[in-house]
Design a protein around this motif. Sequence first.
Motif, PDB file in Angstrom:
ATOM      1  N   ALA A 279      -2.210  12.273  -0.026  1.00 36.45           N
ATOM      2  CA  ALA A 279      -2.510  12.715  -1.027  1.00 36.45           C
ATOM      3  C   ALA A 279      -1.190  13.084  -2.131  1.00 36.45           C
ATOM      4  N   TYR A 280      -1.243  12.968  -3.374  1.00 38.43           N
ATOM      5  CA  TYR A 280      -0.563  13.686  -3.928  1.00 38.43           C
ATOM      6  C   TYR A 280      -1.092  14.337  -5.746  1.00 38.43           C
ATOM      7  N   ASN A 281      -0.924  15.659  -5.588  1.00 32.98           N
ATOM      8  CA  ASN A 281      -2.698  16.012  -6.237  1.00 32.98           C
ATOM      9  C   ASN A 281      -3.403  15.383  -6.253  1.00 32.98           C
ATOM     10  N   THR A 282      -4.946  14.582  -7.386  1.00 33.03           N
ATOM     11  CA  THR A 282      -5.534  14.378  -6.917  1.00 33.03           C
ATOM     12  C   THR A 282      -6.013  12.798  -6.756  1.00 33.03           C
ATOM     13  N   THR A 283      -4.462  12.331  -6.738  1.00 36.19           N
ATOM     14  CA  THR A 283      -4.257  10.819  -6.076  1.00 36.19           C
ATOM     15  C   THR A 283      -3.969  10.300  -4.981  1.00 36.19           C
ATOM     16  N   SER A 284      -4.314   9.798  -4.142  1.00 39.18           N
ATOM     17  CA  SER A 284      -3.951   9.306  -3.035  1.00 39.18           C
ATOM     18  C   SER A 284      -3.471   7.634  -3.125  1.00 39.18           C
ATOM     19  N   THR A 285      -2.575   7.206  -1.970  1.00 35.58           N
ATOM     20  CA  THR A 285      -1.391   5.903  -2.392  1.00 35.58           C
ATOM     21  C   THR A 285      -1.255   5.782  -0.860  1.00 35.58           C
ATOM     22  N   GLU A 286      -1.785   4.240  -0.477  1.00 35.18           N
ATOM     23  CA  GLU A 286      -0.879   3.836   0.937  1.00 35.18           C
ATOM     24  C   GLU A 286      -1.059   2.183   0.702  1.00 35.18           C
ATOM     25  N   GLY A 287       0.031   1.620   1.493  1.00 33.85           N
ATOM     26  CA  GLY A 287       0.745   0.663   1.521  1.00 33.85           C
ATOM     27  C   GLY A 287      -0.473  -0.439   1.745  1.00 33.85           C
ATOM     28  N   ILE A 288      -0.935  -1.652   1.807  1.00 31.41           N
ATOM     29  CA  ILE A 288      -1.564  -2.589   2.774  1.00 31.41           C
ATOM     30  C   ILE A 288      -1.352  -3.583   2.815  1.00 31.41           C
ATOM     31  N   LEU A 289      -0.877  -4.573   4.517  1.00 36.52           N
ATOM     32  CA  LEU A 289       0.021  -4.952   5.047  1.00 36.52           C
ATOM     33  C   LEU A 289      -1.652  -5.987   5.014  1.00 36.52           C
ATOM     34  N   TYR A 290      -1.839  -7.541   4.642  1.00 34.48           N
ATOM     35  CA  TYR A 290      -2.346  -8.113   4.736  1.00 34.48           C
ATOM     36  C   TYR A 290      -2.474  -8.991   5.884  1.00 34.48           C
ATOM     37  N   TYR A 291      -3.437  -9.673   6.414  1.00 31.71           N
ATOM     38  CA  TYR A 291      -3.562  -9.966   7.316  1.00 31.71           C
ATOM     39  C   TYR A 291      -2.517 -11.181   7.519  1.00 31.71           C
ATOM     40  N   LEU A 292      -2.394 -12.103   6.652  1.00 33.85           N
ATOM     41  CA  LEU A 292      -1.210 -13.067   6.591  1.00 33.85           C
ATOM     42  C   LEU A 292      -0.122 -12.998   5.226  1.00 33.85           C
ATOM     43  N   PRO A 293       0.288 -13.430   5.494  1.00 35.88           N
ATOM     44  CA  PRO A 293       1.481 -13.620   4.313  1.00 35.88           C
ATOM     45  C   PRO A 293       0.839 -15.063   3.097  1.00 35.88           C
ATOM     46  N   LYS A 294       1.018 -14.263   2.164  1.00 41.37           N
ATOM     47  CA  LYS A 294       0.316 -15.901   0.944  1.00 41.37           C
ATOM     48  C   LYS A 294       1.066 -16.275   0.745  1.00 41.37           C
ATOM     49  N   ARG A 295       0.840 -17.688   0.085  1.00 41.74           N
ATOM     50  CA  ARG A 295       1.414 -18.435  -0.218  1.00 41.74           C
ATOM     51  C   ARG A 295       1.862 -18.019  -1.695  1.00 41.74           C
TER      52      ARG A 295
END
Length: 360
Positions: A279-295
């Motif tokens: 978190a930072y202030n009232t917002t939290s962020t995080e990267g999401i990895l896909y199950y597989l690379p997309k076309r």
Amino acid sequence: ALSGDVTMTNAGVVTIANNSIDSDQYVDGSIDNAHLADDAVTVAKMNDSAYLANRNMIINGDFNVWQRATSSTAGGYGYETADRWYFGGNSGAGKQTTRHTATPQEGFQYHMRVDANGIPASNYVGVEQAIETSTVVPLRSQTITVSVYARKGASAQADNSYKLRLAQSNSTDARSTLNFGTGLTDTAMSLTTSFVRYSATVTVASDAVGISCSIVLNAGGSTATADDYIEITGVQLEIGDTATPFEHKTYGQELAACQRYCEKLHGDTQYEMVSMQFAYNTTSTEGILYYLPKRANPTITQYSTGAGGWKISYSTLASVLSAVPTFDLITLTNSRISASISSGLTALQGCYLRTDEDTS
């Protein structure tokens, strides 16, 4: 000398009993092409295991993967149900696609029903799969065969018509929008109420970059009703002039192929964790990895009923979001998800984003 399972008549005819000679009794290299009569080896005489693997260019041809939903919105269109299959055609209030349990036809678990309900007379509906250019290029100048198991509704209009189509284009990865485009084949299918396999064989142009396969229902002389539908399974596209037995792949193989184009990230159940975040202030962020690379860089859509479908959990508390999560920094392999609450978070505090309903 002749003995055992080998006999000779007075006319000099040699008879060898079935299964009396196996591979251990052949001398290496003793049988080559010169010893085989033309057409001596046919598809009907080969075991399924003898066919080349990965010969089917269609993804999800057995309709096992339905990540989005198992029925589409009545009157809708697009990629709504079975993965990789686009639903389109003319307007109709009740037209839709749905998943059904198949009859024991070559071991298929599911089939798709394409319902034309509500489309005007002489109009059409259908489903289509576009084949990616990287798959099409090796097919250039080749003979290919498309096949499908199909049947019609028991009370369908007698003058409906049904088509198995292949189209090609010079547009990369393009669909033909079901309206045929540059036609390779527009093969009529005389459907019955039982699953029957239909096929068509064509030659691909030397410069083709896009191919699409579609199965289409054209309404007869009256507005289509709920009885006017086509059911399909076992769609296969392969090199050669013969429709070989359908290539069954594992669910995991088909799902992985589908997830290169679309994947559903989490949210099938209530209280499911979507991502660990800082978190930072009232917002939290995080990267999401896909199950597989997309076309290609994907479009990301969240399906909750609103901000109330999500919560951020931290310490011993859980707060409803002040707005639905947002996505940015989207690439072929990952993206960033950001979520906000009105108060409670402090900088660098650990937390996690979770669903608060089973539709997120």
